[in-house]
Design a protein around this motif. Structure first.
Motif, PDB file in Angstrom:
ATOM      1  N   VAL A 132       0.858  -1.186   0.000  1.00 36.33           N
ATOM      2  CA  VAL A 132       0.000   0.000   0.000  1.00 36.33           C
ATOM      3  C   VAL A 132       0.896   1.239   0.000  1.00 36.33           C
ATOM      4  N   LEU A 133       0.724   2.075  -1.022  1.00 34.75           N
ATOM      5  CA  LEU A 133       1.562   3.265  -1.166  1.00 34.75           C
ATOM      6  C   LEU A 133       1.193   4.320  -0.141  1.00 34.75           C
ATOM      7  N   GLN A 134       2.210   4.914   0.443  1.00 32.39           N
ATOM      8  CA  GLN A 134       2.041   5.988   1.413  1.00 32.39           C
ATOM      9  C   GLN A 134       2.718   7.263   0.895  1.00 32.39           C
ATOM     10  N   THR A 135       2.262   8.393   1.405  1.00 31.40           N
ATOM     11  CA  THR A 135       2.858   9.665   1.012  1.00 31.40           C
ATOM     12  C   THR A 135       4.292   9.747   1.525  1.00 31.40           C
ATOM     13  N   THR A 136       5.180  10.207   0.666  1.00 31.58           N
ATOM     14  CA  THR A 136       6.586  10.336   1.043  1.00 31.58           C
ATOM     15  C   THR A 136       6.742  11.411   2.107  1.00 31.58           C
ATOM     16  N   SER A 137       7.412  11.074   3.176  1.00 30.66           N
ATOM     17  CA  SER A 137       7.513  11.998   4.316  1.00 30.66           C
ATOM     18  C   SER A 137       8.668  12.978   4.195  1.00 30.66           C
ATOM     19  N   ILE A 138       9.587  12.750   3.265  1.00 24.23           N
ATOM     20  CA  ILE A 138      10.739  13.655   3.112  1.00 24.23           C
ATOM     21  C   ILE A 138      10.763  14.203   1.702  1.00 24.23           C
ATOM     22  N   ASP A 139      11.404  15.357   1.543  1.00 25.00           N
ATOM     23  CA  ASP A 139      11.528  15.998   0.236  1.00 25.00           C
ATOM     24  C   ASP A 139      12.675  15.343  -0.515  1.00 25.00           C
ATOM     25  N   LEU A 140      12.352  14.615  -1.573  1.00 25.80           N
ATOM     26  CA  LEU A 140      13.374  13.874  -2.312  1.00 25.80           C
ATOM     27  C   LEU A 140      14.065  14.714  -3.375  1.00 25.80           C
ATOM     28  N   LEU A 141      13.530  15.878  -3.693  1.00 27.53           N
ATOM     29  CA  LEU A 141      14.115  16.714  -4.737  1.00 27.53           C
ATOM     30  C   LEU A 141      15.105  17.703  -4.137  1.00 27.53           C
ATOM     31  N   ASP A 142      16.263  17.803  -4.769  1.00 27.62           N
ATOM     32  CA  ASP A 142      17.247  18.822  -4.417  1.00 27.62           C
ATOM     33  C   ASP A 142      16.960  20.039  -5.285  1.00 27.62           C
ATOM     34  N   HIS A 143      16.215  20.996  -4.736  1.00 30.51           N
ATOM     35  CA  HIS A 143      15.745  22.122  -5.533  1.00 30.51           C
ATOM     36  C   HIS A 143      16.902  23.004  -6.005  1.00 30.51           C
ATOM     37  N   ASN A 144      17.927  23.163  -5.186  1.00 28.99           N
ATOM     38  CA  ASN A 144      19.072  23.975  -5.606  1.00 28.99           C
ATOM     39  C   ASN A 144      19.779  23.340  -6.802  1.00 28.99           C
ATOM     40  N   TRP A 145      19.993  22.025  -6.716  1.00 26.28           N
ATOM     41  CA  TRP A 145      20.635  21.338  -7.829  1.00 26.28           C
ATOM     42  C   TRP A 145      19.733  21.322  -9.061  1.00 26.28           C
ATOM     43  N   ASN A 146      18.428  21.162  -8.840  1.00 29.67           N
ATOM     44  CA  ASN A 146      17.488  21.189  -9.953  1.00 29.67           C
ATOM     45  C   ASN A 146      17.532  22.534 -10.669  1.00 29.67           C
TER      46      ASN A 146
END
Length: 238
Positions: free
Chosen positions: A80-94
């Motif tokens: 059962v899929l759950q909402t990811t609790s941490i931000d997986l994207l590195d916005h600065n690098w993006n």
């Protein structure tokens, strides 16, 4: 053969189903209608789990055996899929990557324009000295852009364009050094660029031809000068 049926879903929809056995991980469509144990995982970890199940036979067998042991022999599992609790994207690098992609696109666009313009002036350089000089300046600007984006193949072609301009301006010795160096570098590369080698050979052939014409023209001019000088001396004595 030991196997386990994995269903990936959220609270409402079934997204994917897999049959995991000793051979591998195979997607299936028909779900077994029975009560199944549930495993709650965040989406990113489901990806890692399925990837590891696909790649590692040892992990796959251990996962099947442990899951059957924990679920009293059942060979079905709901993830059962759950909402990811941490931000997986590195916005600065993006943001940095976006800027690099945009810059690369703009540089490629400028290079295409310079290649078109340089080709036109290079074609006229066989007849007009000024056009050959402008073609050399365009090649220098292309070379700067190639260094900026870090593309050695484009940089090598820009140096060959410069050699072509030198040939048109009768600077054969400098052009010879450039062509020879680029050819030696091209044949020693790990990945050989056939087009670059052909370009070196083509410009080398043009160098030989233009040098031959230049020597012939120089000899004719010298012979004409000697003939005129001889006629002048003859008239003086007459």
């Amino acid at each position: 053969m030991e196997s386990i049926h994995i269903i990936i879903r959220d609270g409402f929809y079934i997204y994917e189903e897999y049959l995991v056995d000793e051979i591998g991980v195979n997607p299936i469509r028909n779900s077994v209608k029975r009560k199944k144990p549930k495993l709650y995982l965040q989406g990113i970890f489901v990806h890692y789990l399925m990837k590891e199940l696909s790649e590692s036979e040892l992990f796959r067998n251990n996962f099947i055996n442990n899951q059957k042991r924990l679920s009293n022999g059942r060979n079905n599992l709901h993830i059962v899929l759950q909402t990811t609790s941490i931000d997986l994207l590195d916005h600065n690098w993006n943001h940095r990557i976006c800027e690099m992609v945009r810059e690369k696109s703009e540089v490629d666009h400028i290079l295409s324009w310079l290649s078109t313009l340089g080709g036109a002036y290079s074609a006229l350089g066989d007849y007009f000295q000024e056009c050959a000089e402008i073609a050399a300046k365009i090649s220098a600007n292309q070379f700067k852009l190639a260094l900026r984006i870090g593309d050695p193949q484009i940089a090598a072609r820009c140096r060959l364009y410069l050699a072509l301009s030198l040939i048109q301006r009768k600077l054969f010795r400098q052009a010879k050094k450039i062509i020879y160096r680029e050819y030696r570098q091209a044949v020693s590369d790990i990945v050989i660029d056939i087009r670059l080698l052909r370009m070196c050979k083509g410009i080398w052939a043009k160098l030989q031809y233009e040098h031959f014409l230049h020597v012939q023209e120089k000899q004719k001019s010298q012979a004409s000068s000697e003939r005129n000088h001889s006629m002048t001396e003859t008239r003086r004595y007459i």
